[in-house]
Design a protein around this motif. Structure first.
Motif, PDB file in Angstrom:
ATOM      1  N   MET A 180       0.845  -1.184   0.000  1.00 48.96           N
ATOM      2  CA  MET A 180       0.000   0.000   0.000  1.00 48.96           C
ATOM      3  C   MET A 180       0.883   1.237   0.000  1.00 48.96           C
ATOM      4  SD  MET A 180      -3.033   0.726   2.641  1.00 48.96           S
ATOM      5  CE  MET A 180      -3.695   2.323   2.864  1.00 48.96           C
ATOM      6  N   ALA A 181       0.572   2.187  -0.858  1.00 52.47           N
ATOM      7  CA  ALA A 181       1.367   3.401  -0.986  1.00 52.47           C
ATOM      8  C   ALA A 181       1.071   4.366   0.171  1.00 52.47           C
ATOM      9  CB  ALA A 181       1.063   4.085  -2.303  1.00 52.47           C
ATOM     10  N   LEU A 182       2.073   5.102   0.534  1.00 49.41           N
ATOM     11  CA  LEU A 182       1.946   6.088   1.600  1.00 49.41           C
ATOM     12  C   LEU A 182       1.113   7.267   1.101  1.00 49.41           C
ATOM     13  CD1 LEU A 182       2.983   7.119   4.424  1.00 49.41           C
ATOM     14  CD2 LEU A 182       4.749   8.296   3.133  1.00 49.41           C
ATOM     15  N   ASP A 183       0.141   7.701   1.888  1.00 48.03           N
ATOM     16  CA  ASP A 183      -0.634   8.901   1.603  1.00 48.03           C
ATOM     17  C   ASP A 183       0.157  10.077   2.164  1.00 48.03           C
ATOM     18  OD1 ASP A 183      -2.402  11.104   1.789  1.00 48.03           O
ATOM     19  OD2 ASP A 183      -4.135   9.775   1.950  1.00 48.03           O
ATOM     20  N   VAL A 184       0.843  10.800   1.279  1.00 55.04           N
ATOM     21  CA  VAL A 184       1.758  11.866   1.695  1.00 55.04           C
ATOM     22  C   VAL A 184       1.028  12.953   2.479  1.00 55.04           C
ATOM     23  CG1 VAL A 184       3.307  13.678   0.854  1.00 55.04           C
ATOM     24  CG2 VAL A 184       3.391  11.407  -0.157  1.00 55.04           C
ATOM     25  N   GLY A 185      -0.143  13.350   2.009  1.00 54.48           N
ATOM     26  CA  GLY A 185      -0.904  14.391   2.696  1.00 54.48           C
ATOM     27  C   GLY A 185      -1.321  13.984   4.095  1.00 54.48           C
ATOM     28  N   LYS A 186      -1.824  12.775   4.209  1.00 55.16           N
ATOM     29  CA  LYS A 186      -2.241  12.259   5.518  1.00 55.16           C
ATOM     30  C   LYS A 186      -1.030  12.161   6.458  1.00 55.16           C
ATOM     31  CE  LYS A 186      -4.467   8.265   7.644  1.00 55.16           C
ATOM     32  NZ  LYS A 186      -4.972   6.911   7.409  1.00 55.16           N
ATOM     33  N   ARG A 187       0.083  11.691   5.917  1.00 50.69           N
ATOM     34  CA  ARG A 187       1.301  11.555   6.720  1.00 50.69           C
ATOM     35  C   ARG A 187       1.803  12.927   7.172  1.00 50.69           C
ATOM     36  NH1 ARG A 187       4.144   8.746  10.262  1.00 50.69           N
ATOM     37  NH2 ARG A 187       6.368   8.788   9.873  1.00 50.69           N
ATOM     38  N   LEU A 188       1.769  13.905   6.284  1.00 50.35           N
ATOM     39  CA  LEU A 188       2.205  15.255   6.644  1.00 50.35           C
ATOM     40  C   LEU A 188       1.352  15.806   7.774  1.00 50.35           C
ATOM     41  CD1 LEU A 188       3.968  17.746   6.146  1.00 50.35           C
ATOM     42  CD2 LEU A 188       2.312  18.455   4.408  1.00 50.35           C
ATOM     43  N   LYS A 189       0.053  15.666   7.649  1.00 52.02           N
ATOM     44  CA  LYS A 189      -0.851  16.163   8.692  1.00 52.02           C
ATOM     45  C   LYS A 189      -0.605  15.452  10.015  1.00 52.02           C
ATOM     46  CE  LYS A 189      -5.657  17.090   9.752  1.00 52.02           C
ATOM     47  NZ  LYS A 189      -7.036  17.038   9.288  1.00 52.02           N
ATOM     48  N   LEU A 192       9.517  20.865   4.047  1.00 47.52           N
ATOM     49  CA  LEU A 192       8.547  20.516   5.081  1.00 47.52           C
ATOM     50  C   LEU A 192       9.178  19.657   6.169  1.00 47.52           C
ATOM     51  CD1 LEU A 192       5.529  19.869   2.716  1.00 47.52           C
ATOM     52  CD2 LEU A 192       5.623  21.636   4.490  1.00 47.52           C
ATOM     53  N   CYS A 193       9.993  18.689   5.754  1.00 46.25           N
ATOM     54  CA  CYS A 193      10.677  17.841   6.736  1.00 46.25           C
ATOM     55  C   CYS A 193      11.628  18.674   7.594  1.00 46.25           C
ATOM     56  CB  CYS A 193      11.434  16.717   6.034  1.00 46.25           C
ATOM     57  SG  CYS A 193      10.348  15.424   5.393  1.00 46.25           S
ATOM     58  N   GLN A 194      12.336  19.590   6.955  1.00 48.22           N
ATOM     59  CA  GLN A 194      13.246  20.460   7.702  1.00 48.22           C
ATOM     60  C   GLN A 194      12.454  21.288   8.722  1.00 48.22           C
ATOM     61  OE1 GLN A 194      15.427  23.226   5.231  1.00 48.22           O
ATOM     62  NE2 GLN A 194      17.147  23.214   6.640  1.00 48.22           N
ATOM     63  N   ALA A 195      11.308  21.817   8.317  1.00 45.37           N
ATOM     64  CA  ALA A 195      10.470  22.595   9.222  1.00 45.37           C
ATOM     65  C   ALA A 195       9.924  21.732  10.361  1.00 45.37           C
ATOM     66  CB  ALA A 195       9.321  23.244   8.448  1.00 45.37           C
ATOM     67  N   LEU A 196       9.678  20.461  10.074  1.00 46.45           N
ATOM     68  CA  LEU A 196       9.221  19.528  11.105  1.00 46.45           C
ATOM     69  C   LEU A 196      10.381  18.987  11.934  1.00 46.45           C
ATOM     70  CD1 LEU A 196       6.608  17.513   9.015  1.00 46.45           C
ATOM     71  CD2 LEU A 196       6.102  18.974  10.987  1.00 46.45           C
ATOM     72  N   PHE A 228       8.963   8.892   5.821  1.00 48.98           N
ATOM     73  CA  PHE A 228       8.445   7.670   5.204  1.00 48.98           C
ATOM     74  C   PHE A 228       8.449   6.463   6.142  1.00 48.98           C
ATOM     75  CE2 PHE A 228       9.528  10.307   1.561  1.00 48.98           C
ATOM     76  CZ  PHE A 228       8.362  10.204   0.833  1.00 48.98           C
ATOM     77  N   ASP A 229       8.992   6.604   7.345  1.00 46.61           N
ATOM     78  CA  ASP A 229       9.050   5.510   8.314  1.00 46.61           C
ATOM     79  C   ASP A 229       7.816   5.548   9.210  1.00 46.61           C
ATOM     80  OD1 ASP A 229       9.696   3.496  10.082  1.00 46.61           O
ATOM     81  OD2 ASP A 229      11.404   4.538  10.975  1.00 46.61           O
ATOM     82  N   GLU A 234      -3.390  22.081   0.706  1.00 49.81           N
ATOM     83  CA  GLU A 234      -3.722  21.269  -0.465  1.00 49.81           C
ATOM     84  C   GLU A 234      -2.994  19.922  -0.419  1.00 49.81           C
ATOM     85  OE1 GLU A 234      -5.769  22.089  -3.386  1.00 49.81           O
ATOM     86  OE2 GLU A 234      -6.573  23.518  -1.919  1.00 49.81           O
ATOM     87  N   ILE A 235      -1.764  19.925   0.039  1.00 53.38           N
ATOM     88  CA  ILE A 235      -1.022  18.666   0.190  1.00 53.38           C
ATOM     89  C   ILE A 235      -1.725  17.786   1.219  1.00 53.38           C
ATOM     90  CG2 ILE A 235       1.130  17.592   0.989  1.00 53.38           C
ATOM     91  CD1 ILE A 235       2.599  20.129  -0.042  1.00 53.38           C
ATOM     92  N   GLU A 236      -2.048  18.368   2.384  1.00 53.55           N
ATOM     93  CA  GLU A 236      -2.684  17.599   3.446  1.00 53.55           C
ATOM     94  C   GLU A 236      -4.040  17.036   3.011  1.00 53.55           C
ATOM     95  OE1 GLU A 236      -2.835  19.652   7.191  1.00 53.55           O
ATOM     96  OE2 GLU A 236      -0.675  19.411   7.505  1.00 53.55           O
ATOM     97  N   MET A 237      -4.738  17.748   2.149  1.00 54.61           N
ATOM     98  CA  MET A 237      -6.047  17.280   1.681  1.00 54.61           C
ATOM     99  C   MET A 237      -5.926  16.334   0.487  1.00 54.61           C
ATOM    100  SD  MET A 237      -8.559  20.563   2.185  1.00 54.61           S
ATOM    101  CE  MET A 237      -7.585  21.749   1.292  1.00 54.61           C
ATOM    102  N   GLY A 238      -4.701  16.094   0.037  1.00 55.33           N
ATOM    103  CA  GLY A 238      -4.497  15.169  -1.067  1.00 55.33           C
ATOM    104  C   GLY A 238      -4.773  15.754  -2.440  1.00 55.33           C
TER     105      GLY A 238
END
Length: 104
Positions: free
Chosen positions: A1-10, A52-56, A64-65, A36-40
């Motif tokens: 199953m592919a990672l949902d980037v928006g869901k993961r970011l949120k 975004l990762c740097q900001a987080l 991705f883990d 928009e990313i978070e909503m897919g």
């Protein structure tokens, strides 16, 4: 199953307890783009995902883990540690290592 980037970011943003506004400002991206990313509705480029990762204050590997999220969800100490910035984490690790060294 592919990672949902928006869901993961949120999920990661909420775990860090920061708003979309703060994340977008720290990443140098518009709030609407991050929403928009978070909503897919939009997909980030590798470059914008890196910002975004740097900001987080996480790595792309951390992003991705998904097992990281499960570990944090189940451990209060990890929840607190994860919210620290990089400098705070390094300071905390130094302190914890000194406790271990002094215990032996």
């Amino acid at each position: 199953m592919a990672l949902d980037v928006g869901k993961r970011l949120k999920e990661l943003r909420e775990m860090k307890k920061i708003s979309v506004n703060k994340l977008s400002n720290q990443a140098g991206l518009s709030q609407s783009f991050v929403r928009e990313i978070e909503m897919g509705r939009k997909n980030p480029t590798v470059e914008s995902l890196g910002y975004l990762c740097q900001a987080l204050d996480i790595t792309l590997f951390d992003f991705f883990d998904e097992s990281l999220t499960d570990s944090i969800r189940n451990d209060k100490a990890l929840q607190v540690f994860y919210r620290l910035n990089l400098h705070q984490r390094e300071t905390m690790l130094t302190f914890l290592e000194s406790l271990i060294e002094n215990d032996g």
